[in-house]
Design a protein around this motif. Structure first.
Motif, PDB file in Angstrom:
ATOM      1  N   TYR A 132      -7.495  13.062   4.508  1.00 34.75           N
ATOM      2  CA  TYR A 132      -6.965  12.082   3.867  1.00 34.75           C
ATOM      3  C   TYR A 132      -7.053  12.248   2.253  1.00 34.75           C
ATOM      4  N   THR A 166       0.836  -1.272   0.047  1.00 32.80           N
ATOM      5  CA  THR A 166       0.016   0.171  -0.052  1.00 32.80           C
ATOM      6  C   THR A 166       0.868   1.149   0.089  1.00 32.80           C
ATOM      7  N   GLU A 220     -13.460   1.908   8.973  1.00 34.16           N
ATOM      8  CA  GLU A 220     -12.211   1.860   9.653  1.00 34.16           C
ATOM      9  C   GLU A 220     -11.817   3.425   9.949  1.00 34.16           C
ATOM     10  N   LEU A 221     -12.047   4.248   8.905  1.00 33.94           N
ATOM     11  CA  LEU A 221     -11.744   5.632   9.278  1.00 33.94           C
ATOM     12  C   LEU A 221     -12.609   6.124  10.559  1.00 33.94           C
ATOM     13  N   LEU A 226      -5.415   7.136   1.259  1.00 35.77           N
ATOM     14  CA  LEU A 226      -6.353   6.056   1.426  1.00 35.77           C
ATOM     15  C   LEU A 226      -6.124   4.943   0.260  1.00 35.77           C
ATOM     16  N   ASP A 227      -6.357   3.721   0.559  1.00 35.21           N
ATOM     17  CA  ASP A 227      -6.299   2.653  -0.253  1.00 35.21           C
ATOM     18  C   ASP A 227      -7.843   2.516  -0.703  1.00 35.21           C
ATOM     19  N   ASN A 259      -9.714  -0.734  -0.754  1.00 37.79           N
ATOM     20  CA  ASN A 259      -9.754  -1.695   0.401  1.00 37.79           C
ATOM     21  C   ASN A 259     -10.133  -0.982   1.736  1.00 37.79           C
ATOM     22  N   THR A 260     -10.310   0.395   1.990  1.00 33.68           N
ATOM     23  CA  THR A 260     -10.600   1.121   2.998  1.00 33.68           C
ATOM     24  C   THR A 260     -12.098   1.318   3.059  1.00 33.68           C
TER      25      THR A 260
END
Length: 356
Positions: free
Chosen positions: A121, A73, A110-111, A101-102, A105-106
């Motif tokens: 971000y 990443t 999660e954030l 950010l990916d 996959n994000t």
């Protein structure tokens, strides 16, 4: 769904409208970077409680650089206003580092749970998934083919031709017997006097040929005869102007067509005729060209609006009852028989309330 029966929906509609207005400048800036570099770096900003995406702004793409990939990443995006002045150190005062950010996959959860972390971000629209960090724009083939360089040469070349070309319109020839007969003492004149006399004679003819006021005038010339034999007289020959046929215009048109083809824009939308007799500039050409183009750019719109789609997910505007989807309005041209004359009226109906 009736908003009156769902008060929470009314609140959500208000939030979405405010969100759209706050971030109305994003679309233009992102579109410029998308079609210029094909690399767009939107920055999303979360609220203090991390439950809402409040702002989306497109960072200047030329100022952004990806950090090296770690464990598959990219952790950061670096931003600098002038990379040529960068001191190759992270201690550069002008260097900024924003977490990347990916986007594949994000998840919003999660954030939201990343307490104590940054609220800013980068949500890259061209997140690298292979060896290459940056994407090549679709028109890059135009640059590598040399057509851009060739097209840039045409104005300079034509300006040089026009500047340096001696625009001679007529070749005027005087018979050698003219001056001695016109001036009896011509042969005894000094060289300077002969030159002045000759120029005077040529000026008489030249003044008749040149100037808008003399357009359409007749030119009289003299020739000598002896014993019914004609001798050559004044001779005026029009010089062919090689520039009148539009030198380099065909090359200019070809360059324009190449550029439009590389950018995916049909030349007929600008009234051009590709090739020889390939188009009649009809309304059908333009209508279908626009409709096809609007269909082809749909994937581009989806990419540019991806941060908005993510925000709908993050902000809770998508759930089991409704879904908020962002899209751009677009025109679709129709034929005249599809739209009756009454529907083509664009003036307000005086019998209708203007506020309705």
């Amino acid at each position: 769904m009736d908003p009156e029966k769902y008060p929470s929906m009314r609140k959500m509609v208000y939030e979405i409208d405010q969100f759209r207005y706050r971030n109305r400048h994003y679309l233009l800036r992102a579109s410029i970077d998308f079609y210029d570099l094909f690399n767009v770096f939107p920055q999303i900003i979360l609220s203090e409680d991390r439950q809402q995406v409040t702002r989306i702004a497109a960072m200047e793409a030329e100022d952004c650089r990806y950090a090296k990939r770690k464990n598959g990443t990219i952790p950061f995006v670096y931003m600098h206003p002038d990379w040529s002045e960068w001191n190759s150190s992270e201690n550069d005062d002008k260097l900024r580092r924003v977490e990347c950010l990916d986007i594949l996959n994000t998840y919003p959860e999660e954030l939201k749970e990343a307490r104590g972390e940054t609220l800013k971000y980068i949500f890259p629209l061209s997140y690298p998934t292979g060896k290459n960090y940056y994407q090549l724009i679709h028109w890059w083939s135009l640059q590598t083919s040399g057509w851009l360089d060739f097209g840039a040469m045409i104005p300079e070349t034509k300006a040089g031709i026009l500047k340096n070309l001696a625009l001679i319109r007529y070749h005027i020839e005087m018979p050698d017997y003219w001056m001695p007969e016109r001036y009896p003492n011509f042969n005894s004149m000094k060289a300077a006097e002969k030159k002045k006399a000759i120029e005077k004679e040529f000026k008489v003819i030249n003044d008749v040929l040149m100037g808008a006021k003399n357009a359409g005038k007749s030119v009289f010339t003299m020739f000598k005869t002896s014993m019914a034999k004609e001798y050559g007289g004044w001779k005026i020959t029009a010089v062919d102007d090689k520039m009148k046929d539009g030198a380099l215009l065909a090359d200019s048109s070809e360059v324009v067509i190449k550029i439009m083809s590389a950018t995916g824009i049909d030349p007929s939308l600008s009234g051009l005729i590709p090739g020889k007799g390939g188009s009649n500039r009809s309304g059908s050409d333009k209508r279908e060209a626009l409709n096809i183009y609007m269909s082809l750019v749909t994937p581009h719109e989806d990419i540019i609006l991806d941060p908005f789609q993510y925000s709908s997910w993050h902000n809770g505007w998508n759930n089991e009852d409704w879904e908020t989807h962002w899209w751009l309005g677009r025109p679709y041209l129709q034929t005249l028989n599809q739209v009756t004359p009454s529907k083509r009226d664009t003036t307000p109906n005086p019998d209708t309330d203007a506020d309705q």
